[in-house]
Design an enzyme around this catalytic site. Structure first.
Site, PDB file in Angstrom:
ATOM      1  N   LYS A 258       1.297 -13.562 -16.067  1.00 25.63           N
ATOM      2  CA  LYS A 258       1.666 -12.550 -15.087  1.00 25.63           C
ATOM      3  C   LYS A 258       2.840 -13.054 -14.247  1.00 25.63           C
ATOM      4  O   LYS A 258       2.850 -14.198 -13.800  1.00 25.63           O
ATOM      5  CB  LYS A 258       0.462 -12.251 -14.185  1.00 25.63           C
ATOM      6  CG  LYS A 258       0.601 -11.021 -13.318  1.00 25.63           C
ATOM      7  CD  LYS A 258      -0.735 -10.718 -12.633  1.00 25.63           C
ATOM      8  CE  LYS A 258      -0.661  -9.453 -11.807  1.00 25.63           C
ATOM      9  NZ  LYS A 258      -1.969  -9.127 -11.195  1.00 25.63           N
ATOM     10  N   GLU A 343     -17.417  -1.519 -10.209  1.00 22.71           N
ATOM     11  CA  GLU A 343     -17.884  -0.916  -8.960  1.00 22.71           C
ATOM     12  C   GLU A 343     -19.355  -0.545  -9.007  1.00 22.71           C
ATOM     13  O   GLU A 343     -20.067  -0.673  -8.001  1.00 22.71           O
ATOM     14  CB  GLU A 343     -17.038   0.318  -8.626  1.00 22.71           C
ATOM     15  CG  GLU A 343     -15.606   0.011  -8.223  1.00 22.71           C
ATOM     16  CD  GLU A 343     -14.669  -0.146  -9.407  1.00 22.71           C
ATOM     17  OE1 GLU A 343     -13.472  -0.411  -9.197  1.00 22.71           O
ATOM     18  OE2 GLU A 343     -15.142   0.004 -10.561  1.00 22.71           O
ATOM     19  N   ARG A 371     -16.572   6.043  -8.709  1.00 22.93           N
ATOM     20  CA  ARG A 371     -17.184   5.543  -9.938  1.00 22.93           C
ATOM     21  C   ARG A 371     -18.625   5.095  -9.725  1.00 22.93           C
ATOM     22  O   ARG A 371     -19.375   4.934 -10.681  1.00 22.93           O
ATOM     23  CB  ARG A 371     -16.361   4.373 -10.484  1.00 22.93           C
ATOM     24  CG  ARG A 371     -14.869   4.639 -10.516  1.00 22.93           C
ATOM     25  CD  ARG A 371     -14.113   3.489 -11.108  1.00 22.93           C
ATOM     26  NE  ARG A 371     -14.001   3.649 -12.551  1.00 22.93           N
ATOM     27  CZ  ARG A 371     -13.322   2.827 -13.334  1.00 22.93           C
ATOM     28  NH1 ARG A 371     -12.713   1.777 -12.821  1.00 22.93           N
ATOM     29  NH2 ARG A 371     -13.251   3.030 -14.622  1.00 22.93           N
TER      30      ARG A 371
END
Length: 599
Positions: A258, A343, A371
């Site tokens: 990244k 979540e 969610r």
């Protein structure tokens, strides 16, 4: 001598308009092309803000994808969509990056309205494998099995439960094979945690010839290729072409870094400059001091609460820094639980902690809590457990667009029995309401605030049974009820109305649910009540208050001003609020039209 004109072979980024141009580029030019793309990304994203580190890490991978597959006949699904900038560059949208994430400009995520090359408008993680499974099955049933489906999934996204539900089905879908490109950079925002991260580390370290080592993808019925250096374009191309010849679902494991190729991102330990505002392209740092944000105020108060309360723990779904829990994790490292992008698990795990005598604070983006509605309803509220939910990015978030606007929480959470929801108008109220929420022992609480600058404190003139009065007039005609930060807007409206002969009272209810009975009494003392909130109108605070008034023996006229029941596009918060009629001018016109005064 006549004939078809010879097409010039592209050798620079500016000559690539579509994926076909990329396929025609000589292999020896691809490394230079990757450098051009990174320079382009840093230059454009530093001007507008956006997701930088994640896109710098997938440059070579995206080049290889578009050289091997034929988008949009072949479908490429990115999980999550914030790593699709390079894909946009190669699919005809280079010129639009000057207006990235601005109103009527280029979306920061895949957008079906922008291009046929964008399959899904995907910015909620862990969904791509399910999309891909459905696409592949659909193509097979329609006799279009020549169309290949590729899901580009980060290792962070693989921590989400939906990925494992999809993998459970993909492993047996031999008639509709999906190519899973695992973009393994060891991070979501922060380093990826949990057993999966450890397993991927073992796969990366496995030496050639040790193919007998346990591999969970093979155990689930998928073929496995890799690990491959995700920054080696020929190696990635070769692995992808090999994957197309495997007659069953296959994982191509690509190891990337990244922030690759941009020193400020590579040196950023927190999140590799995952997302930035307007920055100096040389340093990656903001061009001006960042104003105090709502998130930073929450972060400070959480640490203060943690020092007083050893029972308070923090839960995050792979978003330690973005939700303001980094300082708490440094002060109390054993009291922070990062569950990955999960979540649902976060909420039910918090329920278990509350049962064990702790008070969990679940910090999550407002749109992501959608969610875990079932878990909040049945696992937390049904048991009347003291869990506090802190909803960052509530209301209009701005440049991130439709999937990130936290517009539904006020309506959705109001349906949950026993839940109390606070909406602070300023930093001081955020601190006091967070303390009150974490001191609640009889059931769940929630607290919401928007993305951006917190602004100055707005002291109350006085308080009436839990409602703060911010503006009074000698002969008030209209009661303005402003929720959270829109209380400041209501004060500006009251100031605008007074010279025009309309006097107002401005109040802040502090708690959006349950409705405070004193508001009805206040309403009865005015000719008109206007409720103002940056939440969807359907089922929101104003709708519930208007219903309550309509059922009373002496109802007062109520006007509810809120966000429309629609998916709002990206743009600045002030622009989008004005479009929804939630700016000072629009609210004043609504009031004046009721009283017949000139606008």
């Amino acid at each position: 001598m006549s004939g078809s004109p010879v097409r010039r072979v592209p050798v620079t980024l500016s000559e690539i308009a579509m994926p076909a141009d990329l396929k025609a580029m000589p292999r020896e030019r691809l490394t230079a092309l990757a450098g051009e793309v990174r320079h382009f990304l840093v230059d454009r994203v530093s001007r507008t803000g956006g997701h930088l580190g994640s896109n710098l890490g997938v440059v070579e991978l995206t080049i290889a994808l578009h050289r091997v597959f034929d988008s949009p006949v072949d479908r490429i699904v990115f999980d999550t969509g914030h790593q699709a900038y390079v894909h946009k560059i190669f699919t005809g949208r280079q010129a639009q990056f000057d207006r990235l994430r601005q109103a009527q400009g280029l979306s920061g995520y895949p957008s079906r309205a922008e291009s046929p090359h964008d399959t899904v408008e995907n910015s909620h993680a862990s969904t791509a494998l399910s999309y891909a499974d459905g696409l592949a099955r659909g193509f097979a049933l329609r006799g279009e099995s020549h169309r290949r489906v590729v899901a580009v999934v980060g290792d962070g996204a693989l921590t989400g439960g939906m990925c494992w539900e999809a993998l459970n089905n993909l492993g047996t879908a031999t008639s509709a094979p999906v190519i899973v490109v695992l973009n393994d950079n060891g991070r979501s925002y922060s380093p990826t945690s949990g057993g999966l991260a450890q397993h991927l580390t073992e796969l990366r370290r496995a030496a050639e010839g040790q193919r007998g080592r346990s591999n969970l993808f093979r155990d689930l019925g998928l073929a496995y290729l890799g690990p491959v250096d995700g920054h080696d374009i020929p190696a990635v191309e070769d692995a992808l072409r090999q994957a197309t010849m495997v007659e069953r679902p296959v994982v191509v494991h690509c190891v990337t870094r990244k922030g690759r190729g941009y020193p400020p991102a590579e040196a950023d330990q927190e999140d590799c400059l995952h997302a930035v505002g307007v920055v100096n392209p040389q340093t990656g740092r903001p061009t001006s001091p960042s104003p105090r944000s709502w998130t930073s105020v929450f972060a400070e108060e959480m640490v203060a609460i943690g020092r007083r309360r050893s029972d308070v723990v923090a839960v995050t779904a792979a978003m330690l820094c973005p939700t303001g829990l980094l300082a708490f994790s440094r002060a109390f490292p054993d009291r922070v639980i990062d569950v990955g992008i999960a979540e649902q698990h976060a909420v039910t795990s918090a329920a278990g902690m509350a049962m064990a005598g702790l008070h969990p604070v679940v910090a999550v983006y407002a749109s992501f809590l959608n969610r875990a509605f079932d878990q909040l309803l049945m696992d937390v509220s049904l048991h009347r457990l003291p869990v506090t939910f802190v909803l960052d990015r509530a209301g209009v978030t701005g440049p991130d667009g439709a999937s990130h606007h936290g517009m539904w929480d006020l309506s959705v959470l109001a349906a949950i029995p026993g839940l109390r929801m606070a909406v602070p108008r300023d930093p001081a109220r955020l601190r006091t309401l967070l303390r009150a929420a974490t001191e609640t022992t009889q059931g769940p609480t929630a607290l919401r605030f928007p993305k951006g600058t917190a602004g100055p404190d707005i002291p109350a003139l006085h308080e009436v049974e839990g409602v703060d009065v911010l503006w009074v007039s000698s002969k008030p005609q209209v009661l303005l009820i402003g929720l959270g930060p829109l209380a400041a807007t209501c004060l500006a409206v009251a100031e605008r109305l007074s010279p025009l002969g309309v006097e107002a009272t401005v109040v802040d209810p502090l708690w959006a649910t349950p409705l405070n009975p004193v508001l009805h009494r206040m309403a009865s003392e005015h000719e008109l009540v206007v409720t103002i909130e940056d939440s969807v109108e359907t089922g929101g605070f104003g709708a519930r208050f208007a219903h309550q008034e309509s059922c009373s023996s002496q109802p007062t006229r109520v006007r509810t001003l809120a966000l429309p029941p629609a998916f709002l596009q990206h743009g600045s918060r002030p622009f989008l609020l004005a479009q929804a009629g939630l700016d000072v001018d629009s609210i004043a016109r609504t009031v004046l039209s009721f009283f017949g005064s000139p606008a």
